[in-house]
Design a protein around this motif. Structure first.
Motif, short mmCIF file in Angstrom:
data_model
loop_
_atom_site.label_atom_id
_atom_site.label_comp_id
_atom_site.label_asym_id
_atom_site.label_seq_id
_atom_site.Cartn_x
_atom_site.Cartn_y
_atom_site.Cartn_z
N GLY A 206 0.82 -1.20 0.00
CA GLY A 206 0.00 0.00 0.00
C GLY A 206 0.85 1.24 0.00
O GLY A 206 2.06 1.21 0.27
N VAL A 208 0.31 5.85 0.41
CA VAL A 208 -0.52 7.04 0.54
C VAL A 208 -0.04 8.05 -0.49
O VAL A 208 1.17 8.29 -0.61
CB VAL A 208 -0.42 7.63 1.97
CG1 VAL A 208 -1.08 9.00 2.03
CG2 VAL A 208 -1.07 6.68 2.97
N HIS A 233 -2.73 -0.97 -3.04
CA HIS A 233 -3.71 -0.32 -2.17
C HIS A 233 -3.24 1.11 -1.93
O HIS A 233 -2.55 1.41 -0.94
CB HIS A 233 -3.86 -1.08 -0.85
CG HIS A 233 -4.39 -2.46 -1.01
ND1 HIS A 233 -5.69 -2.73 -1.36
CD2 HIS A 233 -3.78 -3.67 -0.90
CE1 HIS A 233 -5.88 -4.03 -1.45
NE2 HIS A 233 -4.73 -4.63 -1.18
N PRO A 246 -5.51 9.33 9.02
CA PRO A 246 -4.94 8.27 8.19
C PRO A 246 -3.42 8.25 8.13
O PRO A 246 -2.84 7.25 7.71
CB PRO A 246 -5.53 8.57 6.80
CG PRO A 246 -6.79 9.30 7.08
CD PRO A 246 -6.50 10.13 8.30
N ALA A 248 -1.57 7.63 10.28
CA ALA A 248 -1.13 6.51 11.12
C ALA A 248 -0.75 5.28 10.29
O ALA A 248 0.01 4.43 10.77
CB ALA A 248 -2.23 6.15 12.12
N VAL A 249 -1.26 5.18 9.06
CA VAL A 249 -0.93 4.00 8.24
C VAL A 249 0.42 4.14 7.56
O VAL A 249 0.94 3.17 7.03
CB VAL A 249 -2.02 3.73 7.18
CG1 VAL A 249 -3.39 3.63 7.82
CG2 VAL A 249 -2.00 4.77 6.07
N ASP A 251 4.13 4.05 7.32
CA ASP A 251 5.22 3.49 8.13
C ASP A 251 6.31 3.01 7.19
O ASP A 251 6.30 3.31 6.00
CB ASP A 251 4.71 2.38 9.05
CG ASP A 251 4.04 1.24 8.29
OD1 ASP A 251 4.33 1.05 7.08
OD2 ASP A 251 3.23 0.52 8.90
N THR A 254 4.84 1.34 4.22
CA THR A 254 3.77 2.05 3.51
C THR A 254 4.26 3.45 3.19
O THR A 254 4.15 4.36 4.02
CB THR A 254 2.48 2.11 4.34
OG1 THR A 254 2.13 0.80 4.77
CG2 THR A 254 1.34 2.71 3.53
#
Length: 347
Positions: A206, A208, A233, A246, A248-249, A251, A254
Motif C-alpha cells: 500500500g 498514501v 492499495h 490516516p 497513522a498508516v 510506516d 507504507t
C-alpha cells in the motif's frame, strides 16, 4: 505478464501533441463559454473515475480564480433517486472521455431538465454527450487504446483550464499555451528518478498519495492509476485529511508519494508533511515541489516550472510513468488491467 513496451507508455509520450491540438481547437471557444457564464452563477461537475479527478481540478481552479462556487454532482440523485433539484443558474459540466457513459449522459440530461445550462468535456466527437450539450469542448487526444487514461486525462485538464478562462478567470492564456512544451520537458528528462522510486515500490502492499489544492487532483489520479494498473492499495488524500488520522498508516512499509507545484500556497504544507513522514521512519517520494520538496523526500522527480493553476497537467506525467514502469516490473500488463474496460457503464 512482463512486456518491454506498452501502449500506455506510447500514449504517455503522445501527450504534448494531444495538448497542442486540444488547445488549438478549444481556445477559440472561450466566447461561447463566456456566453453561458453570463447566464449562470455556479458550476456543477458530473463525472466518474479519472474524469472525476479532473473535475476536482476544475473545482479548485474555478473557485480560486473565477469566483464561482463549484461542486461535484452525485449522479445517483438523477439516475437512482430521480429527484428534481432546482438548477436554475447552474452550469452543468459533464466530463467523460468517451462521451458514451450512460450514467453521465443521463445525468447531464437530468441537469438540463432541472434548468441548468450544459457543457460537455469529452474526447468523443459526435458522442451522445457532445451532441446533447449546449457547448461541447471536444479534446483532441486521438484514440486511446490502453485502459488507464493518460492523454485523455491531461487533455481534459487543458479543457477545464480553457473553461476557466471562458468563465472569467483572471489568468494568462499565454501560460496555458506553454504547457505542451513543459510536458515535453518532463518526458525528455532522464528517468533515473522514476526508476529509483519504482524499485522502492516493488514489494509494498500500500501507499498514501497526497497533495492539496490544485495538486489534490493529481494525488487522486495517481492513486487511481496505481490501483488500476499495479493493484496497489493506494489512498489518494488531501494532506489536510491525511493529518486528521490516516497518517497513522504511513510506516516503513507504507510509503507516501507527495505532489505539489514548484511554488504556491500549498507547497510549504507538503514539505512539512514530507518532513513528518521521514521523521517517522517512512519513505517519502516527491513529484514536483522544486528543491524544497526534493530536499525533504528520500527521492523526487522534478518537473518544469508551471504556474500553480496549470501545474497538475505536468505533475501527473511522472505518476503515469511510475505506474507504467511499476506494472511491468511486477509482471502485469498496464494496457489491460484485470476486470476493467475502456468504457465503464453504471446505473
Amino acid at each position: 505478464m512482463t512486456t518491454t513496451t506498452s501502449v500506455m507508455r506510447a500514449e504517455i509520450a503522445e501527450q504534448p501533441a494531444a495538448l497542442r491540438a486540444t488547445l488549438d481547437t478549444l481556445l477559440p471557444l472561450t466566447s461561447e463559454i463566456a456566453a453561458l457564464g453570463r447566464q449562470t452563477r455556479q458550476v456543477l461537475f458530473i463525472a466518474r473515475g479519472s474524469s472525476d479527478n479532473a473535475a476536482v481540478y476544475g473545482g479548485y481552479l474555478l473557485q480560486a480564480h473565477s469566483g464561482r462556487l463549484a461542486t461535484l454532482a452525485s449522479p445517483s440523485i438523477a439516475t437512482t433517486y430521480g429527484a428534481k433539484v432546482d438548477l436554475d443558474g447552474v452550469l452543468a459540466v459533464a466530463i467523460s472521455q468517451s462521451g458514451r457513459t450512460e450514467e453521465i449522459v443521463e445525468t447531464m440530461a437530468w441537469a438540463a431538465d432541472c434548468g441548468a445550462r450544459t457543457v460537455a468535456v469529452t474526447n468523443g466527437e459526435g458522442s451522445p454527450l457532445a451532441e446533447a450539450a449546449d457547448v461541447a469542448l471536444v479534446t483532441r487526444a486521438g484514440t486511446e487504446l490502453a485502459v488507464p487514461a493518460t492523454k485523455t486525462y491531461t487533455t481534459q485538464l487543458a479543457a477545464l483550464a480553457v473553461l476557466a478562462l471562458g468563465l472569467g478567470a483572471d489568468l494568462d492564456p499565454a501560460e496555458l499555451t506553454r504547457v505542451p512544451d513543459a510536458v515535453d520537458q518532463v518526458l525528455a528528462q532522464p528517468e533515473d528518478d522514476v526508476e529509483a522510486i519504482v524499485e522502492r515500490l516493488v514489494g509494498v502492499q500500500g501507499a498514501v498519495v497526497s497533495g492539496r489544492g490544485m495538486a489534490f487532483s493529481t494525488a487522486l489520479e495517481a492513486a487511481l492509476k496505481l490501483k488500476e494498473a499495479c493493484y496497489l492499495h493506494a489512498m489518494g488524500l488531501s494532506y489536510a485529511d491525511l493529518l486528521h488520522g490516516p497518517i497513522a498508516v504511513v510506516d516503513s512499509t507504507t510509503p507516501a508519494l507527495l505532489t505539489a507545484a514548484n511554488s504556491g500556497p500549498t507547497l510549504s504544507g507538503t514539505v512539512a508533511l514530507a518532513e513528518r513522514v521521514t521523521a517517522a521512519g517512512a519513505p517519502a517520494f516527491g513529484i514536483g515541489g522544486g528543491a524544497a520538496l526534493a530536499g525533504a523526500c528520500d527521492l523526487a522527480v522534478p518537473v518544469p516550472d508551471l504556474p500553480e493553476w496549470l501545474a497538475p497537467i505536468g505533475l501527473i506525467v511522472p505518476a503515469q510513468l511510475i505506474t507504467e514502469r511499476l506494472a511491468r516490473r511486477l509482471g502485469y500488463n498496464p494496457d489491460a488491467p484485470r476486470g476493467l474496460g475502456k468504457v465503464t457503464q453504471t446505473s
